[in-house]
Design an enzyme around this catalytic site. Structure first.
Site, PDB file in Angstrom:
ATOM      1  N   HIS A 361       0.801  -1.230   0.000  1.00 57.73           N
ATOM      2  CA  HIS A 361       0.000   0.000   0.000  1.00 57.73           C
ATOM      3  C   HIS A 361       0.826   1.268   0.000  1.00 57.73           C
ATOM      4  O   HIS A 361       0.265   2.358   0.139  1.00 57.73           O
ATOM      5  CB  HIS A 361      -0.924   0.051   1.224  1.00 57.73           C
ATOM      6  CG  HIS A 361      -1.948  -1.028   1.267  1.00 57.73           C
ATOM      7  ND1 HIS A 361      -3.226  -0.872   0.789  1.00 57.73           N
ATOM      8  CD2 HIS A 361      -1.880  -2.290   1.733  1.00 57.73           C
ATOM      9  CE1 HIS A 361      -3.912  -1.982   0.964  1.00 57.73           C
ATOM     10  NE2 HIS A 361      -3.110  -2.865   1.538  1.00 57.73           N
ATOM     11  N   LYS A 552      -8.909  13.271   4.763  1.00 58.79           N
ATOM     12  CA  LYS A 552      -7.959  12.153   4.747  1.00 58.79           C
ATOM     13  C   LYS A 552      -6.995  12.370   5.900  1.00 58.79           C
ATOM     14  O   LYS A 552      -6.988  13.449   6.502  1.00 58.79           O
ATOM     15  CB  LYS A 552      -7.198  12.106   3.423  1.00 58.79           C
ATOM     16  CG  LYS A 552      -6.604  13.468   3.018  1.00 58.79           C
ATOM     17  CD  LYS A 552      -5.948  13.433   1.652  1.00 58.79           C
ATOM     18  CE  LYS A 552      -6.920  13.528   0.507  1.00 58.79           C
ATOM     19  NZ  LYS A 552      -6.955  12.331  -0.337  1.00 58.79           N
ATOM     20  N   ARG A 553      -6.181  11.347   6.208  1.00 58.14           N
ATOM     21  CA  ARG A 553      -5.184  11.546   7.251  1.00 58.14           C
ATOM     22  C   ARG A 553      -4.294  12.746   6.925  1.00 58.14           C
ATOM     23  O   ARG A 553      -4.098  13.089   5.759  1.00 58.14           O
ATOM     24  CB  ARG A 553      -4.317  10.285   7.391  1.00 58.14           C
ATOM     25  CG  ARG A 553      -5.008   9.192   8.162  1.00 58.14           C
ATOM     26  CD  ARG A 553      -5.336   9.604   9.581  1.00 58.14           C
ATOM     27  NE  ARG A 553      -4.162   9.706  10.398  1.00 58.14           N
ATOM     28  CZ  ARG A 553      -3.809   8.817  11.322  1.00 58.14           C
ATOM     29  NH1 ARG A 553      -4.554   7.754  11.545  1.00 58.14           N
ATOM     30  NH2 ARG A 553      -2.716   8.990  12.020  1.00 58.14           N
ATOM     31  N   LYS A 558       0.292  14.286   1.355  1.00 57.39           N
ATOM     32  CA  LYS A 558      -1.079  14.535   0.896  1.00 57.39           C
ATOM     33  C   LYS A 558      -1.327  16.034   0.666  1.00 57.39           C
ATOM     34  O   LYS A 558      -2.320  16.441   0.088  1.00 57.39           O
ATOM     35  CB  LYS A 558      -2.088  13.974   1.900  1.00 57.39           C
ATOM     36  CG  LYS A 558      -2.005  12.452   2.035  1.00 57.39           C
ATOM     37  CD  LYS A 558      -2.980  11.955   3.087  1.00 57.39           C
ATOM     38  CE  LYS A 558      -2.817  10.485   3.439  1.00 57.39           C
ATOM     39  NZ  LYS A 558      -3.430   9.586   2.426  1.00 57.39           N
ATOM     40  N   THR A 660      -8.852   6.316  -1.843  1.00 59.85           N
ATOM     41  CA  THR A 660     -10.186   5.744  -2.032  1.00 59.85           C
ATOM     42  C   THR A 660     -11.253   6.811  -1.793  1.00 59.85           C
ATOM     43  O   THR A 660     -12.363   6.695  -2.310  1.00 59.85           O
ATOM     44  CB  THR A 660     -10.419   4.540  -1.094  1.00 59.85           C
ATOM     45  OG1 THR A 660      -9.975   4.887   0.228  1.00 59.85           O
ATOM     46  CG2 THR A 660      -9.657   3.325  -1.573  1.00 59.85           C
ATOM     47  N   LYS A 664     -14.943   7.729  -3.679  1.00 61.47           N
ATOM     48  CA  LYS A 664     -16.208   7.985  -2.983  1.00 61.47           C
ATOM     49  C   LYS A 664     -16.783   9.334  -3.392  1.00 61.47           C
ATOM     50  O   LYS A 664     -17.993   9.465  -3.636  1.00 61.47           O
ATOM     51  CB  LYS A 664     -15.998   7.962  -1.460  1.00 61.47           C
ATOM     52  CG  LYS A 664     -15.630   6.605  -0.914  1.00 61.47           C
ATOM     53  CD  LYS A 664     -15.100   6.671   0.525  1.00 61.47           C
ATOM     54  CE  LYS A 664     -14.351   5.398   0.864  1.00 61.47           C
ATOM     55  NZ  LYS A 664     -13.509   5.524   2.065  1.00 61.47           N
TER      56      LYS A 664
HETATM   57  C1  26Q Z   1       3.284   0.141  10.405  1.00 61.67           C
HETATM   58  C2  26Q Z   1       4.159  -0.262  11.405  1.00 61.67           C
HETATM   59  C3  26Q Z   1       3.993   0.178  12.700  1.00 61.67           C
HETATM   60  C4  26Q Z   1       2.912   0.981  13.010  1.00 61.67           C
HETATM   61  C5  26Q Z   1       2.019   1.369  12.015  1.00 61.67           C
HETATM   62  C6  26Q Z   1       2.214   0.963  10.711  1.00 61.67           C
HETATM   63  C7  26Q Z   1       1.264   1.375   9.658  1.00 61.67           C
HETATM   64  C8  26Q Z   1      -0.092   1.471   9.923  1.00 61.67           C
HETATM   65  C9  26Q Z   1      -0.975   1.871   8.943  1.00 61.67           C
HETATM   66  C10 26Q Z   1       1.710   1.684   8.384  1.00 61.67           C
HETATM   67  C11 26Q Z   1       0.812   2.077   7.390  1.00 61.67           C
HETATM   68  C12 26Q Z   1      -0.552   2.169   7.679  1.00 61.67           C
HETATM   69  C13 26Q Z   1      -1.551   2.580   6.698  1.00 61.67           C
HETATM   70  C14 26Q Z   1      -1.338   2.771   5.413  1.00 61.67           C
HETATM   71  C15 26Q Z   1      -2.403   3.195   4.498  1.00 61.67           C
HETATM   72  O1  26Q Z   1      -3.509   3.489   4.926  1.00 61.67           O
HETATM   73  N1  26Q Z   1      -2.134   3.255   3.204  1.00 61.67           N
HETATM   74  C16 26Q Z   1      -3.158   3.659   2.250  1.00 61.67           C
HETATM   75  O2  26Q Z   1      -3.797   2.502   1.756  1.00 61.67           O
HETATM   76  C17 26Q Z   1      -4.913   2.835   0.950  1.00 61.67           C
HETATM   77  C18 26Q Z   1      -5.613   1.550   0.568  1.00 61.67           C
HETATM   78  O3  26Q Z   1      -4.844   0.842  -0.358  1.00 61.67           O
HETATM   79  C19 26Q Z   1      -4.478   3.628  -0.268  1.00 61.67           C
HETATM   80  O4  26Q Z   1      -5.627   4.034  -0.958  1.00 61.67           O
HETATM   81  C20 26Q Z   1      -3.667   4.857   0.158  1.00 61.67           C
HETATM   82  O5  26Q Z   1      -3.132   5.491  -0.982  1.00 61.67           O
HETATM   83  C21 26Q Z   1      -2.542   4.431   1.095  1.00 61.67           C
HETATM   84  O6  26Q Z   1      -1.855   5.567   1.588  1.00 61.67           O
END
Ligand code: 26Q
Length: 817
Positions: A361, A552-553, A558, A660, A664
């Site tokens: 991702h 979004k976050r 972003k 995403t 939407k």
């Molecule tokens: C990893 C290790 C330790 C702690 C936290 C994490 C961690 C947690 C969440 C790393 C990444 C995330 C989330 C990533 C994320 O949301 N990515 C998004 O995924 C979406 C679905 O595929 C995409 O549409 C977005 O572009 C992408 O940023």
């Protein structure tokens, strides 16, 4: 199941059930019950039905003998279940009536449900949409996640600063939709050592953990749209095994034993709030192993109980890894097969390497997971041995493919060499999986070209693309009833399960009557949002204004701060250029920042301060308003998205894997202003260049500019509007009496080097906004474009994504019940 086959709904029986739960489960009389108690009782009464269907699905022999997908994810951002499940069960109208007869308004009751906030953002929400689409299309699925006690923090603003508070999403009464499955509990070990035991002269390795915890599963029902199929979302809660240590208990060392109870309770206490950023914390790795181990054991239990052979695991099960977070499941399955089930390495690897598939991702280097070898060694000593062996055999393959090329070995090795050796989880995933996919066409190409080029050479068919999607049930039918009714009126009611049918709406894009109806729905949705803002934030909004939305976050890539620069430019022009004219505009933000991400929090603060000034400046009047909606969450998105005119998708090209929210908002008739990034590229392909506002550098432009030595000062000094806009941040215009208080954002864009190229894209961004502004003044032309957006984004249904996974990766079949 066809809607006509819907099970008969017995209203009187249901009402009796609700009353029974009101008194027996929640100890309320009809007189003392408040809306919350009625919501809980209703939820429990409904959950009785879904639990029965869940058990029937679980015991269905055709499903046991079919191939299933096991979706492993540390996050499932499911959103409120009640309204969505009512829609899937086809009972929305009946329950509205049944509850009305009990004196209760369904819409009000639905507002009583807390969002289960078991995810950070896109990745967790995607997992939820995928569960919905698997159930809707009846592809046998089990979702495996964690039962966090505290989900993502609640956000509020204090003098413009983000403040975090814990979110105990289950409330004091517990969540009505979940059901404990103690019969499926698992014991999970940590720490300890590895022993060599000899059986018939052959060495066997045996892990002797130093501590055990219990994994208690809770099932949430994922109800298939208009079907009786209910799949489990199985969330593991970590509990201490009581008494934790018999010895210390018997020794009377009660407090020692209690202490251990507290420690193991910590594992699923809280969701890590980092999004696209990894921090190598021990507890996070414990969460990951706890999740993987409990899930893999549950998969094997189901496989065994169905009477299947170990060698047939790949025939009956596939395990989809949602990013690298559950990677440790790969060595865990190897360990069980070899150490506990007595398979040879070769037999075990044959199974594993045909069972796992991995979704990437992100390309952001800071988000690629690595764990220190010494930490894994201490926490999971046997897994570390297995990882070494996987790497050893893999590097042999690399050497035979590229003899003498040490650089290739260094790059591809699962272990990163250095002073502190690190395990690269993504490399382990690629080696251990039969398929790897990116989440949008552009992203998948970059995964091949930049992230894993050598892997792509070595395994030319392994790397694939599956473009993300969103569930049209929640993100159109449920959240936008006005537009849904309008669509159904024109093309019938089958579109929520066949979103490509929306293209039949395109023929009405120039139909004046339809345009009017469509814009009236949009207006009503804008009014609903404006009412929310008035009630909760005390800001009055003009619903004739352009509703310009970025939700979004919060992350630099972003570029919420690029949006901020545009706001500053409008403010500057309104103040200084008497000839400047613009359509009234409301810019909405909603975003949580990771609590440890300093600059992200500064960006929030800056936007809030700028908003405060602009919103209270009588000379701006209702030309411009800025609204930062606190505590962004799924239920808030359900109000904002249907009200959006403009969808901001403005990441630096190459950085947003897919997005995403872009899908939407387009589905709900917002026009996108966006870069050639992630799924924006494919949205443009679908809706056509005239119906989207693309701006900014593309991936190769970004690369060239960076390679040639990007200097943000060049843009700052050359562009008068840019400079004047940024300079507003220097004085005390927005922070009276505190000059320079907003310098952090300014500095990050100049001295900080502007790593995400906001300044380079500024002029093109402003130009795109001007074009949109001009278009908005022609409401018929705008309606035409908005309608075409709704009509032409059928591709982005998560049903299509799931069919892509099924056909190209999982290779399994639907089981219709
Ligand atoms: C990893 C290790 C330790 C702690 C936290 C994490 C961690 C947690 C969440 C790393 C990444 C995330 C989330 C990533 C994320 O949301 N990515 C998004 O995924 C979406 C679905 O595929 C995409 O549409 C977005 O572009 C992408 O940023």
């Amino acid at each position: 199941m066809k809607p006509t086959e819907q099970k008969k709904f017995d209203k009187a029986l249901f009402q009796a059930d609700v009353k029974k739960h009101l008194s027996a489960t929640y100890a309320k009389t009809e007189e003392t019950a408040d809306a919350h108690a009625w919501y809980l009782a209703m939820g429990k009464a409904l959950a009785e039905h879904t639990t029965l269907d869940l058990l029937q699905t679980e015991n269905d022999d055709r499903i046991k003998n079919a191939k299933s997908v096991n979706y492993l994810s540390l996050e499932f951002l499911i959103g409120r279940l009640t309204g969505n499940n009512l829609i899937s069960m086809g009972l929305y109208e009946q329950i509205t009536e049944a509850m009305a007869e009990l004196g209760q308004n369904l819409t009000d009751l639905l507002e009583e449900e807390r969002d289960p906030s078991l995810g950070n953002g896109g990745l967790g929400r995607l997992a939820a949409c995928f569960m919905d689409s698997c159930a809707a299309q009846e592809f046998p699925t089990v979702g495996y996640g964690l039962h966090y006690e505290y989900g993502l923090f609640k956000q509020s603003f204090e003098n413009g600063h983000q403040k975090e508070a814990p979110d105990a999403w289950r409330g004091v009464e517990g969540y009505p939709w979940e059901v404990a499955r103690p019969e499926f509990a698992q014991e999970i070990g940590f720490y300890g050592h590895v022993e060599a035991v000899y059986e018939n002269g052959v060495e066997k390795r045996k892990w002797v953990p130093g501590m055990f915890v219990k994994g208690m599963p809770w099932d949430l029902p994922i109800v298939g749209y208009e079907s009786n199929t209910v799949y489990p979302l199985r969330l593991w809660e970590c509990q201490a095994i009581a008494p934790f240590s018999l010895e210390s208990f018997n020794n009377g060392d009660y407090f020692e034993a209690q202490h251990a109870l507290i420690d193991s309770g910590n594992i699923t206490k809280v969701l890590y709030p980092n999004d696209n950023h990894e921090k190598g914390k021990t507890l996070r790795l414990m969460q990951q192993y706890f999740h993987s181990a409990a899930s893999v054991r549950d998969i094997l239990r189901r496989h065994d109980e169905a009477g299947h052979k170990l060698a047939d695991i790949p025939k009956y099960e596939t395990i989809q890894l949602n990013d690298t977070h559950p990677t440790i499941a790969i060595p865990e399955l190897m360990r069980i097969l070899i150490d506990e089930r007595d398979l040879s390495w070769e037999e075990a690897w044959e199974i594993c390497s045909h069972t796992f598939a991995y979704t990437n991702h992100t390309l952001l280097p800071e988000a690629l997971e690595t764990w220190s070898e010494s930490l894994i060694q201490r926490l999971l000593p046997r897994h570390m041995e297995i990882i070494y062996e996987i790497n050893h055999r893999f590097l042999k393959e690399v050497r035979s493919r590229w003899p003498g090329d040490v650089e290739k070995q260094r790059k591809l090795s699962i272990i990163e060499d250095g002073f502190h050796r690190m395990v690269r989880m993504a490399n382990l995933c690629v080696v251990g999986s039969y398929a790897v996919n990116g989440v949008a066409a552009l992203h998948s190409e970059l995964v091949k070209r930049d992230l894993f080029p050598e892997f792509n050479e070595l395994y030319p068919t392994r790397l694939q693309n599956v473009t993300n999607g969103v569930t049209p049930r929640r993100w159109l039918k449920f959240c936008n009833p006005g537009l849904s009714a309008l669509i159904t009126d024109k093309i019938g009611d089958q579109w929520p399960a066949h979103l490509e049918q929306l293209s039949d709406i395109a023929q009405y894009a120039d139909n004046k009557a339809f345009q009017k109806q469509y814009m009236a729905v949009k207006k009503a949705n804008k009014q609903r949002l404006a009412d929310w803002v008035q009630e909760n934030m005390g800001i009055e909004l003009n619903t004739d204004a352009i509703f310009d939305v970025q939700i979004k976050r919060l992350h630099e890539y972003k570029r919420q701060h690029l949006n901020l620069l545009h706001i500053l430019s409008m403010y500057h022009r309104l103040k200084n250029d008497p000839t400047f004219d613009m359509a009234p505009r409301v810019v909405f933000f909603a975003a949580k920042a990771a609590p440890g991400y300093h600059l992200a929090k500064e960006i929030i603060y800056t936007i809030n301060k700028v908003a405060e000034k602009i919103n209270n400046d009588p000379s701006i009047a209702d030309k411009l308003k800025v609204v930062f909606i606190p505590d962004y969450r799924v239920s808030m998105a359900e109000i904002i998205i249907p009200a959006a005119d403009v969808s901001e998708q403005i990441s630096t090209a190459g950085k947003e894997a897919s997005g995403t929210g872009n899908m939407k908002m387009a589905l709900n008739g917002a026009l996108t202003i966006g870069t050639m990034d992630g799924a924006n590229v494919e949205i443009r392909e679908e809706v056509g260049d005239e119906n989207i506002y693309i701006f900014g550098l593309e991936v190769d432009g970004v690369e060239k500019l960076k390679a040639s030595g990007y200097n943000p000062f060049d843009y700052y000094n050359a562009d008068h509007l840019l400079k004047s806009s940024m300079d507003l941040l220097l004085g005390d215009e927005f922070t009276p009496g505190e000059p320079g208080r907003l310098r952090a954002v300014y500095d990050s864009l100049l001295d900080g080097g502007d790593p995400y190229l906001c300044l380079a894209d500024f002029a093109s961004y402003v130009e795109a906004h001007e074009a949109m502004d001009k278009q908005y003044r022609d409401q018929e032309g705008w309606a035409h474009k908005a309608i075409l957006n709704t009509a032409l984004v059928g591709k982005f249904s998560s049903d299509r994504s799931i069919r892509d996974y099924v056909n190209n990766i999982w290779k399994l079949e639907a089981v219709h019940r």
